[in-house]
Design a protein around this motif. Structure first.
Motif, mmCIF file in Angstrom:
data_model
loop_
_atom_site.group_PDB
_atom_site.id
_atom_site.type_symbol
_atom_site.label_atom_id
_atom_site.label_comp_id
_atom_site.label_asym_id
_atom_site.label_seq_id
_atom_site.Cartn_x
_atom_site.Cartn_y
_atom_site.Cartn_z
ATOM 1 N N LEU A 167 0.892 -1.136 0.285
ATOM 2 C CA LEU A 167 0.422 -0.383 -0.236
ATOM 3 C C LEU A 167 1.121 1.225 -0.529
ATOM 4 O O LEU A 167 0.584 2.376 -0.836
ATOM 5 C CB LEU A 167 -1.038 -0.581 0.929
ATOM 6 C CG LEU A 167 -2.332 -1.300 0.820
ATOM 7 C CD1 LEU A 167 -2.554 -0.897 2.841
ATOM 8 C CD2 LEU A 167 -3.100 -0.660 -0.152
ATOM 9 N N ALA A 168 1.825 1.031 0.921
ATOM 10 C CA ALA A 168 2.970 2.525 0.801
ATOM 11 C C ALA A 168 3.443 2.267 -0.103
ATOM 12 O O ALA A 168 4.318 3.713 -0.699
ATOM 13 C CB ALA A 168 3.671 1.940 2.255
ATOM 14 N N GLU A 210 -4.922 6.023 5.449
ATOM 15 C CA GLU A 210 -3.366 6.707 5.764
ATOM 16 C C GLU A 210 -2.997 6.629 7.119
ATOM 17 O O GLU A 210 -2.093 6.375 7.066
ATOM 18 C CB GLU A 210 -3.795 7.781 5.303
ATOM 19 C CG GLU A 210 -4.278 8.031 4.310
ATOM 20 C CD GLU A 210 -6.363 7.930 3.969
ATOM 21 O OE1 GLU A 210 -6.297 7.051 4.460
ATOM 22 O OE2 GLU A 210 -6.819 8.162 3.079
ATOM 23 N N ILE A 213 -0.536 3.977 7.725
ATOM 24 C CA ILE A 213 0.785 3.860 6.737
ATOM 25 C C ILE A 213 1.686 5.173 7.374
ATOM 26 O O ILE A 213 2.629 4.440 8.205
ATOM 27 C CB ILE A 213 0.632 4.615 5.676
ATOM 28 C CG1 ILE A 213 -0.526 3.038 4.949
ATOM 29 C CG2 ILE A 213 2.555 4.878 5.161
ATOM 30 C CD1 ILE A 213 0.280 2.716 4.545
ATOM 31 N N LYS A 217 5.305 4.061 9.841
ATOM 32 C CA LYS A 217 6.819 4.456 9.178
ATOM 33 C C LYS A 217 6.945 5.376 10.444
ATOM 34 O O LYS A 217 8.131 5.454 10.970
ATOM 35 C CB LYS A 217 6.184 5.984 8.569
ATOM 36 C CG LYS A 217 5.963 5.612 7.346
ATOM 37 C CD LYS A 217 7.008 4.912 6.078
ATOM 38 C CE LYS A 217 6.648 4.833 5.471
ATOM 39 N NZ LYS A 217 8.025 3.942 4.906
ATOM 40 N N LEU B 167 -4.963 13.738 7.141
ATOM 41 C CA LEU B 167 -5.417 11.853 6.799
ATOM 42 C C LEU B 167 -4.384 11.207 7.756
ATOM 43 O O LEU B 167 -5.357 10.311 8.047
ATOM 44 C CB LEU B 167 -4.751 11.985 5.105
ATOM 45 C CG LEU B 167 -5.512 12.917 4.138
ATOM 46 C CD1 LEU B 167 -5.654 12.879 2.975
ATOM 47 C CD2 LEU B 167 -7.388 11.887 3.608
ATOM 48 N N ALA B 168 -3.105 11.158 7.569
ATOM 49 C CA ALA B 168 -2.241 10.749 8.675
ATOM 50 C C ALA B 168 -2.751 10.674 10.551
ATOM 51 O O ALA B 168 -3.028 9.895 10.860
ATOM 52 C CB ALA B 168 -0.853 10.948 8.841
ATOM 53 N N SER B 207 0.229 7.389 -6.913
ATOM 54 C CA SER B 207 -0.715 6.519 -6.897
ATOM 55 C C SER B 207 -1.527 6.587 -6.219
ATOM 56 O O SER B 207 -2.569 6.567 -5.932
ATOM 57 C CB SER B 207 -0.534 5.253 -7.370
ATOM 58 O OG SER B 207 0.135 4.684 -7.004
ATOM 59 N N ASN B 208 -1.506 6.128 -4.631
ATOM 60 C CA ASN B 208 -2.836 6.749 -3.366
ATOM 61 C C ASN B 208 -1.998 7.745 -2.800
ATOM 62 O O ASN B 208 -0.997 7.902 -1.831
ATOM 63 C CB ASN B 208 -3.142 5.114 -3.035
ATOM 64 C CG ASN B 208 -1.639 4.408 -2.986
ATOM 65 O OD1 ASN B 208 -0.995 5.068 -2.327
ATOM 66 N ND2 ASN B 208 -2.342 2.978 -3.070
ATOM 67 N N ASN B 209 -3.490 7.894 -1.966
ATOM 68 C CA ASN B 209 -3.237 8.614 -0.481
ATOM 69 C C ASN B 209 -1.953 7.362 0.375
ATOM 70 O O ASN B 209 -1.584 8.490 1.459
ATOM 71 C CB ASN B 209 -4.848 8.263 -0.081
ATOM 72 C CG ASN B 209 -5.561 9.550 -0.434
ATOM 73 O OD1 ASN B 209 -4.231 10.314 -1.427
ATOM 74 N ND2 ASN B 209 -6.394 9.719 0.031
ATOM 75 N N GLU B 210 -2.220 6.220 0.820
ATOM 76 C CA GLU B 210 -1.033 5.431 1.156
ATOM 77 C C GLU B 210 0.395 5.779 1.035
ATOM 78 O O GLU B 210 1.097 5.989 2.004
ATOM 79 C CB GLU B 210 -1.407 3.832 1.112
ATOM 80 C CG GLU B 210 -2.537 3.639 2.408
ATOM 81 C CD GLU B 210 -3.915 4.135 1.192
ATOM 82 O OE1 GLU B 210 -3.807 4.232 0.029
ATOM 83 O OE2 GLU B 210 -4.818 3.091 0.928
ATOM 84 N N GLN B 211 0.400 5.712 -0.466
ATOM 85 C CA GLN B 211 1.664 6.071 -0.669
ATOM 86 C C GLN B 211 2.276 7.986 -0.885
ATOM 87 O O GLN B 211 3.342 8.205 -0.165
ATOM 88 C CB GLN B 211 1.922 6.114 -2.420
ATOM 89 C CG GLN B 211 3.453 6.360 -2.538
ATOM 90 C CD GLN B 211 3.559 5.965 -4.026
ATOM 91 O OE1 GLN B 211 2.476 6.079 -4.794
ATOM 92 N NE2 GLN B 211 4.792 5.151 -4.629
ATOM 93 N N ILE B 213 1.152 9.627 2.234
ATOM 94 C CA ILE B 213 1.641 9.563 3.707
ATOM 95 C C ILE B 213 3.148 9.160 3.764
ATOM 96 O O ILE B 213 3.897 10.251 4.196
ATOM 97 C CB ILE B 213 0.175 8.788 4.752
ATOM 98 C CG1 ILE B 213 -0.753 9.421 4.366
ATOM 99 C CG2 ILE B 213 1.116 8.624 5.698
ATOM 100 C CD1 ILE B 213 -1.287 10.982 4.730
ATOM 101 N N ALA B 214 3.322 7.781 3.233
ATOM 102 C CA ALA B 214 4.416 7.410 3.133
ATOM 103 C C ALA B 214 5.757 8.363 3.038
ATOM 104 O O ALA B 214 6.580 7.916 3.849
ATOM 105 C CB ALA B 214 4.435 6.251 2.659
ATOM 106 N N LYS B 217 5.790 11.195 5.073
ATOM 107 C CA LYS B 217 6.717 10.536 6.781
ATOM 108 C C LYS B 217 7.800 10.477 6.573
ATOM 109 O O LYS B 217 9.325 10.550 7.306
ATOM 110 C CB LYS B 217 6.083 9.333 6.985
ATOM 111 C CG LYS B 217 4.751 9.814 7.835
ATOM 112 C CD LYS B 217 5.069 10.195 8.750
ATOM 113 C CE LYS B 217 3.276 10.621 9.630
ATOM 114 N NZ LYS B 217 3.547 11.682 11.743
ATOM 115 N N ASP B 218 8.554 9.654 5.054
ATOM 116 C CA ASP B 218 9.774 9.159 4.305
ATOM 117 C C ASP B 218 10.625 10.552 4.608
ATOM 118 O O ASP B 218 11.986 10.709 4.664
ATOM 119 C CB ASP B 218 10.135 8.544 3.648
ATOM 120 C CG ASP B 218 9.789 7.218 3.098
ATOM 121 O OD1 ASP B 218 9.869 6.680 4.796
ATOM 122 O OD2 ASP B 218 9.473 6.235 2.327
#
Lengths: 222, 222
Positions: A167-168, A210, A213, A217, B167-168, B207-211, B213-214, B217-218
């Motif tokens: 997902l991430a 969200e 994730i 993290k 979202l997070a 491509s999506n909200n999960e990515q 957020i990742a 965070k990164d």
DNA sequence: TGAGCCTTTACGGTTTCCCGTAAGGGAAAA
DNA sequence: TTTTCCCTTACGGGAAACCGTAAAGGCTCA
């Protein structure tokens, strides 16, 4: 008392401090037994072993900045490699990582002799750790952060980490079954994925992907 | 040449190294001009100013472990507070943070005199920085990580950060308009949020909200 | 072999999200 | 005031996610 100690630490400033601590403990340190890279550490240990003057103690960090391509990328891999060629070598881990669960697993699973987190008064902590190892005892610093309730409420399995990682990385939930099937990971049904995510979110009191994730993290689960 | 230097650093091992570096530069250091907390740092500076023997240089970390409740929580706040009471005090930031954009903004916006990241050969880096400051010049370490293409492709605005943070924190997308309206943040329409998220994801090739957020965070965007 | 139990999967309805289009609203210039 | 432009919002159709239920599959034990 140790005579031959190797320091594997990528931060020069920290390395200097460790050297100073060693000298204050009257451990002879010739100022050349420190390295900035894991590969160098393993080579030194191999060479010393070959020449019949093996190291007695390895003080190592866990995370190393990767400014050059390396065979061994981190402290954990270094420890595993070292344990294979010289199981008797005592190992002290000195890292920024301050979670008690990580420290315990290093001692328990990898045979590490002492764990000291980089923190306030870590130099004194380091001294105590070395003195304890000398007496053939294990040392786990008291200055570690105990896992909070939330953290030990739920233990992420490999399967969970796989899903969350996908997902991430931007894979839509509906495509995950194909990936799992291709990699022979079971279960692979979409319903199973949905149910698993739902379980995780319920247990951790998380309301959407969200936030999940973000949680992973923050807690370095992925 | 500096005579009075204060070190604000929560890791004892690093603090020791900095002290050693100072003594090697023949800067007299009486072994008591170091503190583990930001609050202590500000108090020391205030006191020295009051007594007519102000500090000439502050060497400070950015992030401090919060094991005790503090008025000042981090290096940035400390610098702001110090600049208010003693604008002439030279400031060297010594932190694990190695992004060039952060370092530049500290020098440009907060009037910091030198930035040195904790890394390999940071002790030598630190020496060079201090020698440069002595000559009244600014110093930004060459050992910083330049922003990659992806990073400077898109600059998150406050509005973007707000949305992503919500979202997070588990707020469903459809509820965000109510929050924004309540806090007088404009625009607050659901369509605007959708469009903004879409823009961010398009630019960053996410491509999506999960990515998303990742990614945030990164890159410590949130 | 079959009963019982648990895990996995399939299915359908509802909600939320996504995305394109069009309408609304405010500021500046004519 | 009106026109124009840009930003914001509303709407609607389609896709994805969510969630409960039921069926299918696999394992153990009698």
């Amino acid at each position: 008392m140790f005579k031959k100690v190797l320091i594997a630490e990528d931060h020069e400033s920290v390395s200097i401090s460790v050297q100073k601590t060693l000298s204050e403990l009257d451990i002879v340190h010739d100022n050349s037994n420190y390295v900035y890279y894991c590969d160098d550490a393993l080579n030194r240990i191999k060479k010393a072993l070959r020449e019949g003057e093996p190291y007695e103690l390895l003080i190592t960090d866990l995370s190393f900045d990767e400014d050059m391509p390396q065979q061994i990328s981190g402290g954990v891999e270094l420890i595993k490699a070292v344990k294979e060629i010289q199981p008797s070598l005592k190992i002290l881990v000195f890292s920024i990582e301050n979670r008690a669960t990580i420290a315990r697993s290093l001692v328990k699973d990898l045979g590490v002799d002492a764990y000291v987190p980089k923190a306030r008064h870590d130099a004194k902590d380091l001294k105590r750790a070395i003195e304890t190892i000398i007496k053939n005892n294990k040392y786990i610093s008291p200055n570690l952060k105990q896992a909070s309730k939330e953290e030990n409420e739920f233990q992420f399995k490999d399967f969970d980490k796989t899903i969350v990682s996908l997902l991430a990385n931007g894979m839509p939930q509906k495509d995950i079954p194909f990936y799992l099937e291709k990699n022979n990971i079971k279960p692979s049904g979409l319903s199973s994925i949905e149910k698993r995510l739902n379980t995780i979110k319920t247990v951790l009191n998380i309301s959407n992907n969200e936030q999940l994730i973000a949680h992973c993290k923050d807690n370095q689960i992925i």
